[in-house]
Design a protein around this motif. Structure first.
Motif, short mmCIF file in Angstrom:
data_model
loop_
_atom_site.label_atom_id
_atom_site.label_comp_id
_atom_site.label_asym_id
_atom_site.label_seq_id
_atom_site.Cartn_x
_atom_site.Cartn_y
_atom_site.Cartn_z
N THR A 175 0.83 -1.21 0.00
CA THR A 175 0.00 0.00 0.00
C THR A 175 0.86 1.25 0.00
OG1 THR A 175 -1.76 -1.16 1.19
CG2 THR A 175 -1.80 1.25 1.23
N LEU A 176 1.91 1.26 0.84
CA LEU A 176 2.80 2.42 0.87
C LEU A 176 3.54 2.58 -0.46
CD1 LEU A 176 4.31 2.05 4.47
CD2 LEU A 176 2.59 3.69 3.68
N ALA A 177 3.95 1.47 -1.05
CA ALA A 177 4.65 1.54 -2.33
C ALA A 177 3.73 2.09 -3.42
CB ALA A 177 5.17 0.16 -2.72
N LEU A 178 2.49 1.62 -3.44
CA LEU A 178 1.55 2.11 -4.45
C LEU A 178 1.22 3.58 -4.23
CD1 LEU A 178 -0.92 -0.91 -4.73
CD2 LEU A 178 0.90 -0.25 -6.31
N ALA A 179 1.14 3.99 -2.94
CA ALA A 179 0.88 5.41 -2.66
C ALA A 179 2.02 6.27 -3.17
CB ALA A 179 0.67 5.60 -1.16
N LEU A 180 3.27 5.82 -2.94
CA LEU A 180 4.42 6.56 -3.44
C LEU A 180 4.41 6.62 -4.96
CD1 LEU A 180 7.16 7.96 -3.02
CD2 LEU A 180 8.20 5.67 -2.96
#
Length: 577
Positions: A175-180
């Protein structure tokens, strides 16, 4: 740029393919079964089989995995027909919409004011490159990205069932990677959009220079022209470099979305196994999900999302602009029908670009209804341009043309097209029956009317050779000669009810006797006949002759022009020679 226009365009052209897409989704689910079950079956094989000293049980679970792999291969095999059923109709539908939009904008640019936005070069680029790019990009996305994303989602679901704690860690990291990735995607979109725009500007600049090549050479402006195109090329090269730098976002995204959860699982697995929170098989299954399912999906998402999907979104967005109806100025209320068919041009000036010399300069011409007019002049004096202007296909920058005192732009488009028929030098014979080709401008024509037109234009021999009106004509005319194709288009014009007929060297492939018969037939059927002359005999048959010489057009009869105009006398001598 927002994604909404691109999404609407794609949705509109995919609406007819929903059954194929549903079957594509179904077989994608079947294809992803091995990715979903691999970790679960591997864990069972290790925990319940090999570590429990029951190798046959372990081999049984692995055999079940092999069976699922075969089922997944069957799903892959069944995907391709539905993939083609989705993508190929999209290409045809999208190309039709883009061609229509590009032509509409090109016509608006030519017929509208000189400052109208959009260029022919951009339209050519969109039709020849961007529409085909959408087909290729969407096909690749549905083939590869769909497969990897389905496998990644299946891996996360399987990991959740197998080991909730590692699954939670992986979900948070992803989720954090996709947000970035999403936060930095806007930069990539803007930079890639600049790349596409600069490519179009190269086409526009090159098109303008090619169209005005004569003026470029005459003004010794070759260095300036080369500099103009060179600046456009350099701008695109800079845009490509900036886009390439934006691709560095893949490094932190992959580290956060793939490497971090895998390293965390490997580092914590000894302690988790000792505390009996995970089994050895669950650790192995979790690693399998992360390495064979999640990692390829994230790598493909970042790589394809930064190139393939990004390109698809930008190109679709650009095409959505092309397909959109251009904003038009409100039309002033005017009569929509003409009560007579006098054709009049008043102070018409037309140039193909703002920098080019006018092809027609302050030309005024009155053609009363029923007149037989021939237009002559040296090459390059604007004869064909005048035909386009009188037919309303292009709009002059200054002055205007009226039909029955009504400006052509104010006439209803259907009435204008039914009132004025332009037959160009290129003979447009399309695939269909000979009857359909002849009655294209008058679909309800009776056979007796067709017979009259065929006899008048002397096309009977061709009709008999082909086998009658219902004979099939292949694309391009097939066995029809150039002269026969011109006779077909001339008979089509004769059969139409148009009160104004314009022939733009439409008899150039006919021998003089056939040309004379066709022109006399069209003149005798009534209405106005304007002939862009290919031979001096066309001028001799006309009631009036317009001589275009680039500076002072002259109008008169053949005899008066022969006596008063040295240029006309020279042209007559050249033609006779």
């Amino acid at each position: 740029m927002t994604a909404a226009p691109a999404a609407r365009l794609l949705h509109r052209h995919l609406r007819g393919q929903w059954p194929a897409m549903r079957r594509l989704a179904l077989w994608s689910a079947v294809e992803s079964l091995p990715a979903f079950a691999s970790g679960l079956l591997l864990a069972r094989a290790i925990d319940d089989g090999f570590l429990a000293r029951r190798p046959l049980t372990g081999l049984g679970w692995l055999a079940a995995l092999a069976v699922l792999q075969a089922v997944g291969a069957l799903g892959t095999r069944r995907i391709y027909p539905w993939l083609a059923a989705t993508v190929e109709p999209l290409r045809d539908s999208l190309v039709g919409a883009v061609v229509t939009g590009a032509l509409r904008r090109t016509i608006d640019r030519v017929t509208g004011p000189a400052s109208a936005s959009g260029g022919a070069g951009a339209g050519i680029s969109q039709v020849t490159e961007q529409a085909e790019a959408v087909r290729a990009l969407l096909g690749t996305a549905l083939r590869n990205v769909r497969q990897m994303l389905a496998a990644g989602i299946a891996a996360l679901l399987g990991l959740t069932l197998l080991a909730p704690l590692p699954a939670l860690t992986a979900a948070v990291s992803v989720t954090l990677a996709l947000a970035l990735f999403g936060a930095l995607l806007g930069v990539q979109v803007r930079r890639y959009r600049t790349v596409v725009r600069d490519a179009e500007r190269i086409g526009e600049a090159a098109t303008e220079i090619v169209q005005g090549a004569r003026d470029v050479v005459a003004c010794a402006a070759e260095p300036r022209a080369a500099r103009t195109v060179g600046e456009a090329v350099d701008a695109q090269a800079g845009a490509l470099r900036a886009f390439a730098r934006s691709r560095l976002v893949r490094l932190p995204v992959l580290a956060l979305g793939v490497h971090l959860p895998l390293l965390a699982l490997l580092a914590l697995s000894p302690r988790l196994v000792e505390e009996h929170r995970l089994t050895t098989g669950q650790v192995a299954g979790g690693v399998s999900y992360l390495v064979t399912g999640l990692q390829p999906a994230m790598v493909l998402l970042v790589d394809a999302g930064g190139t393939l999907l990004l390109s698809l979104a930008v190109v679709l967005g650009r095409l959505a602009e092309v397909c959109a109806e251009p904003l038009r100025a409100p039309r002033v209320a005017a009569p929509v029908t003409a009560t007579s068919y006098d054709l009049e041009a008043e102070h018409v000036t037309f140039a193909y670009s703002a920098e080019a010399a006018p092809v027609l300069a302050d030309l005024s011409l009155h053609v009363p209804e029923g007149t037989h007019l021939a237009v002559v002049g040296p090459s390059g004096t604007g004869k064909s341009t005048l035909a386009d202007v009188l037919a309303g296909l292009v709009r002059p920058q200054r002055g205007g043309v009226t039909l029955g005192k009504v400006p052509l732009p104010d006439l209803d488009e259907a009435q204008l097209r039914s009132a004025v028929v332009l037959i160009p030098q290129e003979s447009y014979v399309f695939a269909g029956t000979l009857r359909e080709n002849l009655t294209y401008l008058r679909p309800d024509a009776a056979t007796a009317d067709i017979d009259e037109a065929v006899d008048a234009i002397d096309l009977a021999g061709t009709v008999e050779r082909l086998g009658g009106y219902d004979a099939a004509v292949p694309p391009g005319g097939g066995s029809l000669s150039q002269g026969e194709r011109q006779l077909v288009t001339l008979a089509r014009a004769y059969l139409s009810a148009a009160p104004v007929t314009i022939l733009d060297e439409a008899t150039c492939h006919l021998h003089p006797a056939a040309e004379a018969r066709a022109e006399r037939a069209l003149a005798a059927r009534g209405g106005t006949l304007i002939v862009i002359a290919h031979r001096i005999s066309s001028a001799q048959r006309a009631q009036r002759v317009l001589l275009l010489d680039g500076s002072a057009p002259q109008l008169g009869t053949h005899e008066t022009l022969l006596a008063l105009s040295p240029l006309y006398a020279e042209l007559v001598g050249h033609w006779r020679t």
